[in-house]
Design a protein around this motif. Structure first.
Motif, PDB file in Angstrom:
ATOM      1  N   PHE A  15       0.844  -1.201   0.000  1.00 38.05           N
ATOM      2  CA  PHE A  15       0.000   0.000   0.000  1.00 38.05           C
ATOM      3  C   PHE A  15       0.882   1.256   0.000  1.00 38.05           C
ATOM      4  O   PHE A  15       0.667   2.174   0.789  1.00 38.05           O
ATOM      5  N   LEU A  16       1.865   1.265  -0.891  1.00 38.14           N
ATOM      6  CA  LEU A  16       2.852   2.342  -0.899  1.00 38.14           C
ATOM      7  C   LEU A  16       2.212   3.716  -1.103  1.00 38.14           C
ATOM      8  O   LEU A  16       2.570   4.688  -0.434  1.00 38.14           O
ATOM      9  N   ASN A  17       1.256   3.824  -2.006  1.00 39.80           N
ATOM     10  CA  ASN A  17       0.610   5.127  -2.245  1.00 39.80           C
ATOM     11  C   ASN A  17      -0.106   5.636  -1.005  1.00 39.80           C
ATOM     12  O   ASN A  17      -0.049   6.832  -0.687  1.00 39.80           O
ATOM     13  N   GLU A  18      -0.779   4.716  -0.299  1.00 42.21           N
ATOM     14  CA  GLU A  18      -1.476   5.107   0.923  1.00 42.21           C
ATOM     15  C   GLU A  18      -0.474   5.546   1.997  1.00 42.21           C
ATOM     16  O   GLU A  18      -0.721   6.499   2.740  1.00 42.21           O
ATOM     17  N   LEU A  19       0.659   4.834   2.070  1.00 38.58           N
ATOM     18  CA  LEU A  19       1.701   5.203   3.022  1.00 38.58           C
ATOM     19  C   LEU A  19       2.228   6.612   2.704  1.00 38.58           C
ATOM     20  O   LEU A  19       2.397   7.444   3.613  1.00 38.58           O
ATOM     21  N   LEU A  20       2.462   6.888   1.459  1.00 37.52           N
ATOM     22  CA  LEU A  20       3.044   8.191   1.067  1.00 37.52           C
ATOM     23  C   LEU A  20       2.087   9.352   1.336  1.00 37.52           C
ATOM     24  O   LEU A  20       2.523  10.449   1.672  1.00 37.52           O
TER      25      LEU A  20
END
Length: 376
Positions: free
Chosen positions: A366-371
């Motif tokens: 969930f890289l986009n959510e983390l960013l």
């Protein structure tokens, strides 16, 4: 606490023989003779201007991208490399990479490129399936792709193969076949990434459909497993290497290093001695660029945006992110991101140690959510 990061050089060659339907990189379709000599002279003048911003730092690595850089005559590459070395301090250990396509007219130039200083080649294969190559509008077939790899292996050990998965009408069997073909030729690096369709591309306009997400996940899971079993180390979201063969230029991006960007549409990041970070974009109009109008825009990265810009790169890597490194390269305090970090920990996207942070499997997925947690 603050220190200047290492610096690389990116050079953009904007010409292609054909614009692929999915490509959103900046390029011109070449139907006439490329004005190579004028463009190389302009690149070197563009470099001279940017070097004034770098505090005379040594350039560690050079990457020639595009477009299709391998369309250039070998004398153009010779003049370019010579011109750079005449103007800037270059590390004697510099990795000098060039992107290339497997068309026969291009790969026959590889031997000459090596003589002029190129020591790493990156081949945009995408797939070994001739039918799928035609579907995504590439200009070569499986036979030419294999011939190009064989030619590189004769002259240079260090080379990358680009492969995509999730192509239109691609099956899991096709994906694994592509990876088996790539591994067969023992490249030192494989860039294996998901096919996407970006806005403002012909495929987007034509509403080309992507594969189902569940199928894409199976492709990723099994392909990732195969590459690791084949002796490749995953060090970044879409990058696999043989031991000690990371792409040094890309690794510099992900470690929030600096880079001079020269050529039409090239982007750059330069940190000043006072800690300010400058982002540059070069002119996209080829005629304006050749006539000396190099810079399109230059802007200061605001303090509030530095954490997002840093983590946008660092979270891609499969290694700890050291707090000291964050402070040194952003010149901002850990206290200013404490709330963001705690939120990311609570969502189990990252783990925190005394001196570092690490992205969890969930955080990578969930890289986009983390960013977005760090986005102002």
């Amino acid at each position: 606490m603050f220190r200047l990061p290492p610096i690389n050089l990116y050079i953009h060659i904007p010409w292609c023989t054909k614009k692929c339907g999915y490509c959103d990189f900046y390029s011109y379709v070449n139907k006439n003779i490329i004005p190579e000599e004028k463009y190389i002279k302009s690149l070197l003048k563009d470099l001279e201007k940017d070097l004034k911003l770098t505090n005379q730092r040594k350039i560690n690595n050079i990457f020639i991208g595009g477009g299709t850089p391998s369309l250039l005559h070998h004398n153009s590459i010779k003049n370019l490399i010579y011109g750079i070395k005449k103007r800037a301090k270059i590390s004697k250990y510099a990795e000098i990479s060039i992107e290339s396509n497997p068309n026969s007219i291009e790969y026959k130039r590889f031997r000459q490129y090596k003589k002029h200083g190129i020591n790493r080649f990156s081949l945009g294969i995408q797939t070994f399936n001739s039918y799928l190559l035609k579907k995504i509008e590439r200009t070569y077939n499986k036979k030419e792709a294999i011939e190009a790899i064989k030619e590189i292996k004769k002259i240079n050990k260090n080379f990358n193969i680009d492969i995509m998965y999730g192509l239109p009408n691609q099956s899991l069997k096709h994906v694994l076949s592509d990876l088996k073909n790539a591994v067969k030729y023992n490249p030192t690096h494989i860039s294996w990434y998901q096919f996407t369709i970006e806005p403002n591309t012909p495929f987007y306009t034509r509403k080309i459909k992507l594969e189902n997400e569940n199928i894409i996940f199976k492709m990723f899971h099994q392909g990732d497993k195969f590459l690791k079993k084949s002796g490749y180390i995953k060090y970044e979201i879409s990058s696999y290497m043989k031991l000690n063969y990371q792409c040094k230029h890309n690794l510099n991006y992900w470690n929030f290093g600096d880079y001079i960007g020269i050529g039409c549409g090239a982007h750059g990041k330069i940190t000043k001695t006072n800690g300010d970070i400058i982002r540059t974009i070069k002119n996209k109009n080829i005629n304006d660029f050749i006539n000396g109008k190099y810079l399109h825009s230059k802007k200061l990265v605001l303090e509030k945006d530095k954490p997002f810009e840093y983590f946008m790169n660092a979270f891609r890597l499969y290694k700890p992110i050291y707090k000291k490194h964050f402070q040194e390269y952003t010149n901002i305090s850990l206290d200013s991101i404490k709330k963001n970090i705690n939120k990311a920990i609570k969502k189990k996207y990252i783990l925190e140690n005394v001196n570092s942070w690490e992205t969890t499997k969930k955080g990578k997925f969930f890289l986009n959510e983390l960013l977005t947690i760090f986005l102002n």
